[in-house]
Every structure is written in C-alpha cells, then in structure tokens.
Write a protein that holds these residues in place. Structure first.
Motif, PDB file in Angstrom:
ATOM      1  N   THR A   1      30.635  38.007  39.064  1.00 18.29           N
ATOM      2  CA  THR A   1      30.123  38.942  38.061  1.00 18.29           C
ATOM      3  C   THR A   1      29.486  40.151  38.717  1.00 18.29           C
ATOM      4  OG1 THR A   1      29.711  37.095  36.543  1.00 18.29           O
ATOM      5  CG2 THR A   1      28.602  39.177  36.067  1.00 18.29           C
ATOM      6  N   TYR A   2      28.692  39.903  39.760  1.00 21.35           N
ATOM      7  CA  TYR A   2      28.110  41.024  40.494  1.00 21.35           C
ATOM      8  C   TYR A   2      29.218  41.906  41.092  1.00 21.35           C
ATOM      9  CZ  TYR A   2      23.657  38.442  40.414  1.00 21.35           C
ATOM     10  OH  TYR A   2      22.528  37.785  40.027  1.00 21.35           O
ATOM     11  N   ALA A   3      30.241  41.246  41.653  1.00 16.08           N
ATOM     12  CA  ALA A   3      31.322  41.997  42.300  1.00 16.08           C
ATOM     13  C   ALA A   3      32.091  42.849  41.301  1.00 16.08           C
ATOM     14  CB  ALA A   3      32.268  41.037  43.016  1.00 16.08           C
ATOM     15  N   VAL A   4      32.419  42.290  40.136  1.00 10.80           N
ATOM     16  CA  VAL A   4      33.192  43.069  39.163  1.00 10.80           C
ATOM     17  C   VAL A   4      32.370  44.240  38.635  1.00 10.80           C
ATOM     18  CG1 VAL A   4      32.599  41.781  37.052  1.00 10.80           C
ATOM     19  CG2 VAL A   4      34.830  42.877  37.259  1.00 10.80           C
ATOM     20  N   ALA A   5      31.063  44.054  38.505  1.00  8.29           N
ATOM     21  CA  ALA A   5      30.210  45.157  38.055  1.00  8.29           C
ATOM     22  C   ALA A   5      30.235  46.306  39.058  1.00  8.29           C
ATOM     23  CB  ALA A   5      28.775  44.662  37.840  1.00  8.29           C
ATOM     24  N   MET A   6      30.171  45.973  40.343  1.00 12.07           N
ATOM     25  CA  MET A   6      30.186  47.030  41.362  1.00 12.07           C
ATOM     26  C   MET A   6      31.570  47.631  41.549  1.00 12.07           C
ATOM     27  SD  MET A   6      27.390  46.054  44.275  1.00 12.07           S
ATOM     28  CE  MET A   6      27.580  44.308  44.387  1.00 12.07           C
TER      29      MET A   6
ATOM     30  N   GLY B   1      37.510  33.725  33.692  1.00 11.00           N
ATOM     31  CA  GLY B   1      38.896  33.841  33.279  1.00 11.00           C
ATOM     32  C   GLY B   1      39.470  35.178  33.716  1.00 11.00           C
ATOM     33  N   TRP B   2      40.739  35.374  33.446  1.00  9.56           N
ATOM     34  CA  TRP B   2      41.409  36.599  33.860  1.00  9.56           C
ATOM     35  C   TRP B   2      41.164  37.752  32.910  1.00  9.56           C
ATOM     36  CZ3 TRP B   2      44.050  36.903  38.450  1.00  9.56           C
ATOM     37  CH2 TRP B   2      44.331  35.691  39.100  1.00  9.56           C
ATOM     38  N   PHE B   3      40.971  37.453  31.644  1.00  7.34           N
ATOM     39  CA  PHE B   3      41.002  38.500  30.617  1.00  7.34           C
ATOM     40  C   PHE B   3      39.845  39.487  30.726  1.00  7.34           C
ATOM     41  CE2 PHE B   3      40.002  40.052  26.311  1.00  7.34           C
ATOM     42  CZ  PHE B   3      41.183  40.721  26.037  1.00  7.34           C
ATOM     43  N   LEU B   4      38.606  38.986  30.714  1.00  8.81           N
ATOM     44  CA  LEU B   4      37.451  39.885  30.676  1.00  8.81           C
ATOM     45  C   LEU B   4      37.336  40.776  31.922  1.00  8.81           C
ATOM     46  CD1 LEU B   4      34.674  37.691  28.976  1.00  8.81           C
ATOM     47  CD2 LEU B   4      36.001  39.583  28.006  1.00  8.81           C
ATOM     48  N   PRO B   5      37.470  40.230  33.148  1.00  7.36           N
ATOM     49  CA  PRO B   5      37.437  41.137  34.315  1.00  7.36           C
ATOM     50  C   PRO B   5      38.541  42.191  34.264  1.00  7.36           C
ATOM     51  CG  PRO B   5      37.192  38.861  35.014  1.00  7.36           C
ATOM     52  CD  PRO B   5      37.557  38.821  33.566  1.00  7.36           C
ATOM     53  N   PHE B   6      39.730  41.777  33.831  1.00  2.73           N
ATOM     54  CA  PHE B   6      40.846  42.732  33.781  1.00  2.73           C
ATOM     55  C   PHE B   6      40.589  43.838  32.767  1.00  2.73           C
ATOM     56  CE2 PHE B   6      45.112  43.916  32.078  1.00  2.73           C
ATOM     57  CZ  PHE B   6      45.580  44.548  33.225  1.00  2.73           C
ATOM     58  N   ILE B   7      40.095  43.484  31.600  1.00  3.64           N
ATOM     59  CA  ILE B   7      39.811  44.490  30.567  1.00  3.64           C
ATOM     60  C   ILE B   7      38.703  45.436  31.038  1.00  3.64           C
ATOM     61  CG2 ILE B   7      38.879  44.832  28.247  1.00  3.64           C
ATOM     62  CD1 ILE B   7      41.810  43.958  28.340  1.00  3.64           C
ATOM     63  N   ALA B   8      37.654  44.878  31.644  1.00  6.82           N
ATOM     64  CA  ALA B   8      36.552  45.720  32.130  1.00  6.82           C
ATOM     65  C   ALA B   8      37.048  46.696  33.194  1.00  6.82           C
ATOM     66  CB  ALA B   8      35.431  44.842  32.686  1.00  6.82           C
TER      67      ALA B   8
ATOM     68  N   ILE C   1      32.849  46.052  50.533  1.00  8.35           N
ATOM     69  CA  ILE C   1      31.437  46.440  50.419  1.00  8.35           C
ATOM     70  C   ILE C   1      30.840  45.829  49.167  1.00  8.35           C
ATOM     71  CG2 ILE C   1      29.871  48.400  50.068  1.00  8.35           C
ATOM     72  CD1 ILE C   1      31.763  50.078  51.802  1.00  8.35           C
ATOM     73  N   CYS C   2      31.604  45.854  48.074  1.00  6.71           N
ATOM     74  CA  CYS C   2      31.126  45.260  46.813  1.00  6.71           C
ATOM     75  C   CYS C   2      30.958  43.751  46.939  1.00  6.71           C
ATOM     76  CB  CYS C   2      32.105  45.585  45.685  1.00  6.71           C
ATOM     77  SG  CYS C   2      32.255  47.342  45.302  1.00  6.71           S
ATOM     78  N   VAL C   3      31.906  43.092  47.572  1.00  4.87           N
ATOM     79  CA  VAL C   3      31.818  41.638  47.738  1.00  4.87           C
ATOM     80  C   VAL C   3      30.638  41.280  48.627  1.00  4.87           C
ATOM     81  CG1 VAL C   3      32.977  39.608  48.676  1.00  4.87           C
ATOM     82  CG2 VAL C   3      34.289  41.285  47.374  1.00  4.87           C
TER      83      VAL C   3
END
Length: 570
Positions: free
Chosen positions: A159-164, A45-52, A357-359
């Motif tokens: 998930t890996y991408a947002v973490a990096m 969803g949009w919420f969790l990646p955006f908040i992180a 690079i992250c992707v």
C-alpha cells in the motif's frame, strides 16, 4: 471453566536473537486463519492498484510537461516522421552514425499509427494518445510489482509502495515520458515483480527487453535480478535470456537495415560510441557528484532519504524479510553509484530505479517501529505503538511534498506546450507560413504541435553554437540519409540557421526580466498573439520554485512571458 483455552503463547523470537535456524519472514510464512482469512493472506488484489495507477498515469499523460529536448528530437520527431513524413533529425539518426534504434520508435508506433488514422490531422491528440499508451504500460508493470510485494511481504508495504508510485513527482513525470530510460523503468518494475512471484525465466526475459529494446546501459541495473534468477533456475533463466536476446538483437538489426539501408546494429553502435569511443559526454555538459542526490530529493523528498537508509537498517530488516527483497532493491544502490561517477548527468538517467526508490522507502517506513522494539521483550512498548501510528504520517508528508513539487513544475513550466497548441487558431496566416524559433529551440514540444498550414519550422541565430537538428531530408534518403552537415562533435553547421528573418511568419520568444533586447519589443514588426507565464528559474527562490507553497508560490516567484509573435502585415 477450561483453563487450557486461555493459555498464552509466547511470541516467536526474532531471527538472530537466540536461534540461528529461524527463517526470514515472507508473506507465505504467516499462519492462515480458519475463519475465511485466505483472501487476506493473498495480499492486495489486482483491481484497486491497477485502477489507482491508471488514474494517476492518465493525469500524468494529460498534464506532464516535456522535460528534456532529447525526448523531443530523438524520439517524438522520428515518430512524427514515420507517421507524417516530416520532422527533425538529429546526428544520432544519421546513417553514418546510426546510434538510435528504430525498433524502439516502432514500439510506440503501435499506438501512434492507429491514433493517426483515428484523429486524422489532429496531431496533438495523437501525441496524447501515445502518452496514454505509455501510461498504460507503466500502470500494468507497476501493478505487477505492487501485487507481488503484497503477496510476499504484506499489504502494508504494498500500500505504501502503490501510493508513492502514484504520487511521487519522479514516478508521475517519468511514467509518461517518451524515453528509453522510462521504458527500462517499466521493465524494472515488471521484472522485479516477476522475480517476487518466482517467475524467474520471465523476469530475465523482461530484463532483456528493458536493455535491448529500451536502454542498453541499464544492463548494470538489471544484473542482480538476472544473476539471482540464474542461481535459482539456471536452465530456464539462461534459455529465456539467451532466446530473448537473440530474437531482439536480430529483430533490431533487421529494423535498422530497413530504415538505415545498411547492415548495422544501433545497440552495438551506441555501446561502442559511449564505451570504446569515450562518448565525449563533456560536450553536452557535466555535473558534480552530488547531482543525483539533489535530484533524488527534489523528486522524492523525504522518501529518497528513507530509501537510501535501507542498507543502514538492513540488519534489522533482514530479521523479517528474505534475501529476495535485497536483490530487488540492490540495483538502486548500484545504479546510483555508477551514474554518480559519470561526468555527464541528466535527471532521466535515474528513471530505471524510480520504482525501487518507492519500494525501498516503503520497507523502511514499515520497519520504523522495529528500531524501538526491545529485543527479547514479548510486550509492545509505548514507543513502538506511537511509531506505528507515525508511519502513515510520514507517508502523508512525502506525498504532500511530492504534490507540491508536481504542481510547481506543471504550472511553472507548461507554457511551451500550451502556447504551441494555440497556433491552430491562426490558420488565417495561410499555407506556407514559417515558424521561427531562436534560443527557445530546446523547449520545442515537437512537430505534433505544429499545424499543417505551417510549412517550415526554422531556427534563428540567438547565440547557440552547438549542432541543432535538421529536418529529415527525403531527397537524401529520409531515414537512410547521412547529410554532410551532421557531426558527432556538437559543432554548429553553417546551414542550421535561417539567414533571412524577414521570411518568418511567427516567432516563439521567452521574454524575461533581463537587460536584453527582444525581437518582440519591436511593435512595428511583431504583435503578440498569445502570452503565457513562465517561471523564471534564476530569479525565483529555490524553495518557492521547487515546491508549491500556498499563497507564496505566486507571490515569491518571478515569471517571464512565453510569447507567440506574429509578423505585422506591411
């Protein structure tokens, strides 16, 4: 017992194994579950990646150091002049040359102007308000990329991408830097996400923003996105790109005319100077061909190595993913190769491809088990199972090393920002005070950190022989001025140094363990009113200064003293 319900289905063969008609994998190809699994199929969803991302961008905005004097003098200082009618001007902003666009500065004034009204004379808060604005723009663009990845290729890659994107040192620092290359980075994330969403016209429009409003040289990095969009939806993409280009170029010319008081195009001037005019980049330093490889490893550690390996693993990766993924990642290779061939290199020049690079690293980590999967076997080997569990371990190592890098840079080199903040506590010096800076001119954090009771910031001669910035001269026309002391050869002007050091009220000095005589050693003339540690890069071992190692970082590194000196009253 009905045996028909227990019949096993063979796993479909991978593309290229026995059927040439098999299509590459995308998220939309997964069969939907009938037990309410549609929400899962839609990806993150949009919420969790955006908040992180917002949380980490907030941390970056409030703790990031200023990495480059170009960020200060070519962007923070013109913004300060527009807001407060004082600040330093570089030769690029001289009306004779007009290499820098005020349209880019005005974009940041959208946050700076309201902040200056709200905070009044507290300019430090205005500085951080602009940084928070940059962090928000970065969070929005990266969120679009992450959600697009999840819906097209699955949650794990996203998930890996947002973490990096959140935690790697490169993205942490670049996301809130006031630089055109950072703006191009935002545009790269957003346009790549829109491409994955199949919003081709919007992807082209955003690419144009990244080139014209951001950094014109990044056009090469955006070419794969634009070309792919044109192939897919030529009419819509062409109209979108042409209309956006005409609008932005026209607006840029009008803004340049308003500030430079002559008809000119800073975008065109910059390209002519660097391409046709040669740019004379050697005047500002040159680096070897491996500079960006070393720099990429410092900022992404193992993640950078894995990202580069994407092309080597593409024969395996292409079995699962469509060509759109290659289009999204290809600018990383194009840009890295092109910039490595240029003699003048800066860390910030790689910013536009940081999200890629992250992707790329995320895709490689996701596909590590595929390296050990038997081509025709329907069973999962023990090695494949083990490598599946190794994936989060690899990601964890990348993020831990990145945190160590981030921690080391912030704690080792934040003294200039923090020292200048302390000047506001010494307003008893009175109006008309003069702040003098010698060899530390290149770490000047901007006029946002200079209190109003200081009437002048002056450079003193400590041996530098290049051209230094001068204050904007309202008498000569302010932004429209073309002062005679500016040149494009990086030749020092006789007027750039303060001749009478006796007029200095305060002095900024970095004192290192060197056989030099520092002005601060004269205790009869100067007293230290603030001292902070500053990491001595030359005397500290590379592995300890580059990455924070618990219990060793403070012990093994060597620190100098970043000092504010105040003249002792006679």
């Amino acid at each position: 017992m009905d045996l028909t319900t227990t019949t096993r289905q063979r796993r479909p063969l991978l593309s290229g194994s026995s059927s040439s008609s098999a299509k590459p994998y995308s998220k939309t190809d997964k069969p939907r579950r009938s037990d309410g699994g549609d929400a899962e199929d839609r990806g993150l969803g949009w919420f969790l990646p955006f908040i992180a991302l917002c949380y980490l961008r907030y941390m970056s905005a409030t703790s990031n150091i200023v990495h480059d004097c170009d960020e200060v003098f070519n962007y923070w200082e013109p913004l300060h002049y527009l807001l407060y009618k004082s600040g330093f001007q570089t030769w690029e902003y001289s009306s004779n040359f007009a290499l820098r666009s005020y349209l880019y500065i005005l974009f940041h004034e959208l946050a700076g102007r309201p902040a200056s009204w709200w905070f009044g004379d507290d300019k430090v808060r205005v500085f951080y308000a602009v940084r928070l604005f940059l962090g928000l723009v970065s969070a929005v663009s990266d969120t679009v990329l992450v959600v697009a990845l999840s819906r097209k290729y699955g949650k794990r890659i996203a998930t890996y991408a947002v973490a990096m994107l959140c935690l790697t040192s490169g993205c942490f620092f670049a996301s809130t830097s006031f630089l055109p290359s950072s703006f191009s980075m935002y545009a790269m994330s957003l346009s790549s996400g829109l491409l994955l969403f199949e919003k081709y016209a919007m992807a082209v429009a955003v690419s144009v923003f990244g080139v014209i409003l951001g950094w014109p040289f990044s056009i090469l990095a955006f070419l794969p996105i634009v070309v792919y969009a044109l192939v897919k939806r030529f009419k819509q993409a062409f109209i979108s790109g042409a209309a956006t280009s005409i609008f932005l170029l026209g607006l840029s010319v009008l803004v340049d005319h308003y500030y430079y008081k002559r008809w000119t195009s800073s975008v065109l001037n910059l390209l002519i100077y660097n391409v046709l005019g040669g740019g004379e980049s050697h005047l500002y330093g040159t680096e070897g061909p491996l500079f960006y490889i070393k720099n990429g490893f410092n900022n992404f550690n193992l993640g950078f190595v894995l990202a580069i390996l994407f092309i080597a693993l593409f024969p395996i990766i292409r079995r699962k993913y469509d060509r759109c993924l290659l289009v999204v990642i290809s600018p990383m290779y194009i840009w890295l190769a092109f910039m490595s061939l240029q003699p003048h290199k800066e860390e910030r020049f790689l910013y536009p491809i940081y999200p890629l690079i992250c992707v790329s690293a995320s895709v490689v980590i996701e596909n590590i088990p595929e390296l050990f999967r038997e081509k025709y076997s329907t069973r999962e080997s023990l090695l494949v199972t083990i490598t599946k569990y190794i994936r989060p371990v690899i990601l964890g190592l990348i993020l831990c090393a990145s945190h160590a890098r981030t921690f080391s840079l912030i704690n080792g080199y934040s003294a200039p920002l923090e020292v200048y903040k302390l000047l506001e506590h010494h307003d008893d010096a009175g109006p008309g005070s003069v702040l003098c800076v010698g060899s530390e001119w290149h770490r000047y954090p901007s006029s946002f950190f200079v209190p109003d009771y200081i009437s002048e910031v002056r450079w003193i001669d400590d041996g530098f022989r290049g051209l230094l910035p001068f204050p904007f001269n309202s008498t000569l026309g302010g932004t429209a001025a073309s002062p005679p002391y500016f040149n494009n050869k990086n030749q020092a002007s006789d007027e750039q140094f303060l001749k009478n050091i006796e007029s200095c009220t305060f002095l900024i000095e970095l004192q290192l363990s060197r056989p030099y005589t520092y002005r601060g050693n004269d205790l009869s003339t100067w007293e230290a009113i603030a001292v902070l540690p500053y990491l001595d890069r030359e005397l500290s071992p590379a592995k300890y200064r580059s990455f924070f190692i618990p219990y060793k970082w403070q012990e093994k590194n060597v620190f100098g003293k970043y000092v504010i000196l105040r003249r002792v009253p006679k």
